[in-house]
Design a protein around this motif. Structure first.
Motif, PDB file in Angstrom:
ATOM      1  N   CYS A  20       0.163  16.597 -12.638  1.00  0.00           N
ATOM      2  CA  CYS A  20       1.179  16.859 -11.611  1.00  0.00           C
ATOM      3  C   CYS A  20       2.104  18.011 -11.993  1.00  0.00           C
ATOM      4  O   CYS A  20       2.476  18.826 -11.141  1.00  0.00           O
ATOM      5  CB  CYS A  20       1.967  15.600 -11.268  1.00  0.00           C
ATOM      6  SG  CYS A  20       3.134  15.004 -12.510  1.00  0.00           S
ATOM      7  N   SER A  21       2.456  18.124 -13.251  1.00  0.00           N
ATOM      8  CA  SER A  21       3.366  19.192 -13.670  1.00  0.00           C
ATOM      9  C   SER A  21       2.694  20.556 -13.665  1.00  0.00           C
ATOM     10  O   SER A  21       3.265  21.539 -13.189  1.00  0.00           O
ATOM     11  CB  SER A  21       3.942  18.899 -15.053  1.00  0.00           C
ATOM     12  OG  SER A  21       4.879  17.833 -14.981  1.00  0.00           O
ATOM     13  N   LEU A  60      10.598  12.968 -16.647  1.00  0.00           N
ATOM     14  CA  LEU A  60      10.110  14.073 -15.828  1.00  0.00           C
ATOM     15  C   LEU A  60      11.242  14.749 -15.061  1.00  0.00           C
ATOM     16  O   LEU A  60      11.308  15.974 -14.992  1.00  0.00           O
ATOM     17  CB  LEU A  60       9.046  13.542 -14.863  1.00  0.00           C
ATOM     18  CG  LEU A  60       8.025  14.509 -14.325  1.00  0.00           C
ATOM     19  CD1 LEU A  60       7.258  15.218 -15.433  1.00  0.00           C
ATOM     20  CD2 LEU A  60       7.056  13.771 -13.405  1.00  0.00           C
ATOM     21  N   LEU A  61      12.146  13.958 -14.509  1.00  0.00           N
ATOM     22  CA  LEU A  61      13.259  14.529 -13.750  1.00  0.00           C
ATOM     23  C   LEU A  61      14.126  15.429 -14.637  1.00  0.00           C
ATOM     24  O   LEU A  61      14.466  16.541 -14.247  1.00  0.00           O
ATOM     25  CB  LEU A  61      14.106  13.432 -13.115  1.00  0.00           C
ATOM     26  CG  LEU A  61      15.345  13.899 -12.360  1.00  0.00           C
ATOM     27  CD1 LEU A  61      14.970  14.829 -11.215  1.00  0.00           C
ATOM     28  CD2 LEU A  61      16.129  12.697 -11.848  1.00  0.00           C
ATOM     29  N   ALA A  62      14.449  14.983 -15.815  1.00  0.00           N
ATOM     30  CA  ALA A  62      15.281  15.790 -16.716  1.00  0.00           C
ATOM     31  C   ALA A  62      14.572  17.081 -17.119  1.00  0.00           C
ATOM     32  O   ALA A  62      15.184  18.156 -17.130  1.00  0.00           O
ATOM     33  CB  ALA A  62      15.647  14.979 -17.966  1.00  0.00           C
ATOM     34  N   LEU A  63      13.292  16.988 -17.434  1.00  0.00           N
ATOM     35  CA  LEU A  63      12.544  18.187 -17.821  1.00  0.00           C
ATOM     36  C   LEU A  63      12.459  19.194 -16.684  1.00  0.00           C
ATOM     37  O   LEU A  63      12.710  20.382 -16.881  1.00  0.00           O
ATOM     38  CB  LEU A  63      11.133  17.809 -18.272  1.00  0.00           C
ATOM     39  CG  LEU A  63      11.018  17.195 -19.652  1.00  0.00           C
ATOM     40  CD1 LEU A  63       9.603  16.688 -19.881  1.00  0.00           C
ATOM     41  CD2 LEU A  63      11.406  18.203 -20.721  1.00  0.00           C
ATOM     42  N   SER A  88      10.299   9.518  -6.892  1.00  0.00           N
ATOM     43  CA  SER A  88      10.186   8.156  -7.392  1.00  0.00           C
ATOM     44  C   SER A  88       9.113   7.477  -6.547  1.00  0.00           C
ATOM     45  O   SER A  88       9.286   7.288  -5.340  1.00  0.00           O
ATOM     46  CB  SER A  88      11.518   7.426  -7.248  1.00  0.00           C
ATOM     47  OG  SER A  88      11.364   6.065  -7.616  1.00  0.00           O
ATOM     48  N   ILE A  89       8.004   7.174  -7.188  1.00  0.00           N
ATOM     49  CA  ILE A  89       6.865   6.569  -6.490  1.00  0.00           C
ATOM     50  C   ILE A  89       6.004   5.869  -7.543  1.00  0.00           C
ATOM     51  O   ILE A  89       5.922   6.347  -8.678  1.00  0.00           O
ATOM     52  CB  ILE A  89       6.072   7.666  -5.730  1.00  0.00           C
ATOM     53  CG1 ILE A  89       5.023   7.057  -4.816  1.00  0.00           C
ATOM     54  CG2 ILE A  89       5.488   8.686  -6.658  1.00  0.00           C
ATOM     55  CD1 ILE A  89       4.412   8.064  -3.842  1.00  0.00           C
ATOM     56  N   THR A  98       6.766  11.488 -10.256  1.00  0.00           N
ATOM     57  CA  THR A  98       5.730  12.503 -10.123  1.00  0.00           C
ATOM     58  C   THR A  98       6.317  13.728  -9.454  1.00  0.00           C
ATOM     59  O   THR A  98       7.404  13.669  -8.892  1.00  0.00           O
ATOM     60  CB  THR A  98       4.505  11.975  -9.341  1.00  0.00           C
ATOM     61  OG1 THR A  98       3.416  12.887  -9.485  1.00  0.00           O
ATOM     62  CG2 THR A  98       4.822  11.768  -7.874  1.00  0.00           C
ATOM     63  N   CYS A  99       5.594  14.818  -9.526  1.00  0.00           N
ATOM     64  CA  CYS A  99       5.981  16.059  -8.861  1.00  0.00           C
ATOM     65  C   CYS A  99       5.413  16.056  -7.452  1.00  0.00           C
ATOM     66  O   CYS A  99       4.320  15.546  -7.230  1.00  0.00           O
ATOM     67  CB  CYS A  99       5.414  17.256  -9.622  1.00  0.00           C
ATOM     68  SG  CYS A  99       5.916  17.347 -11.337  1.00  0.00           S
ATOM     69  N   GLY A 100       6.137  16.648  -6.517  1.00  0.00           N
ATOM     70  CA  GLY A 100       5.646  16.701  -5.150  1.00  0.00           C
ATOM     71  C   GLY A 100       6.029  17.984  -4.438  1.00  0.00           C
ATOM     72  O   GLY A 100       6.965  18.674  -4.828  1.00  0.00           O
ATOM     73  N   ILE A 101       5.276  18.275  -3.388  1.00  0.00           N
ATOM     74  CA  ILE A 101       5.541  19.403  -2.498  1.00  0.00           C
ATOM     75  C   ILE A 101       5.667  18.833  -1.092  1.00  0.00           C
ATOM     76  O   ILE A 101       4.787  18.087  -0.638  1.00  0.00           O
ATOM     77  CB  ILE A 101       4.415  20.456  -2.544  1.00  0.00           C
ATOM     78  CG1 ILE A 101       4.195  20.963  -3.967  1.00  0.00           C
ATOM     79  CG2 ILE A 101       4.731  21.612  -1.596  1.00  0.00           C
ATOM     80  CD1 ILE A 101       2.949  21.844  -4.126  1.00  0.00           C
TER      81      ILE A 101
END
Length: 128
Positions: A20-21, A60-63, A88-89, A98-101
């Motif tokens: 994801c990243s 993940l959010l902090a990074l 958040s999922i 996770t990362c999202g678009i």
């Protein structure tokens, strides 16, 4: 640009080329931004190393918050199509981030089973 990116063939999920990243990082670079992962020195070559990097980085959010700030991407409250977020999922690795678009209708994100489209609560949104 968003549609082309989402339709483009992707390698199988792994922690070397396509997670994801890395997927979100490629999207941002395709949009003309510098790599947030490179900007803050995020490197890993396995699932275990990725977990260590995420844990040591505060999640993940902090990074991603640090990475996006380092490349001067603006944080927003309401997404527009093409904007990116940490969501958040429920995830298969148990981190539940996770990362999202944002597609304009739902969030796209990458998981072990491929690109998925669904709902998720954005923890932070950036204008891509």
């Amino acid at each position: 640009m968003l549609g082309e990116f989402l339709r483009a063939p992707c390698p199988p999920f792994d922690y070397v080329q396509h997670d994801c990243s890395r997927w979100l990082d490629r999207y941002l670079v395709a949009r003309g931004h510098r790599s947030p992962m490179a900007a803050i020195g995020i490197q890993y070559a396995s699932e275990r190393e990725a977990q260590l990097v995420i844990g040591r980085g505060g999640g993940l959010l902090a990074l991603w918050s640090a990475g996006m700030a380092s490349i001067d991407v603006v944080k927003v409250e309401t997404p527009e199509p093409g904007d990116v977020a940490i969501l958040s999922i429920p995830t298969d690795d148990g981190t539940d981030e996770t990362c999202g678009i944002w597609t304009g209708v739902r969030w796209a994100s990458v998981h072990r089973n491929g690109t998925m489209f669904g709902v998720g609560e954005p923890l932070s949104i950036w204008r891509a």
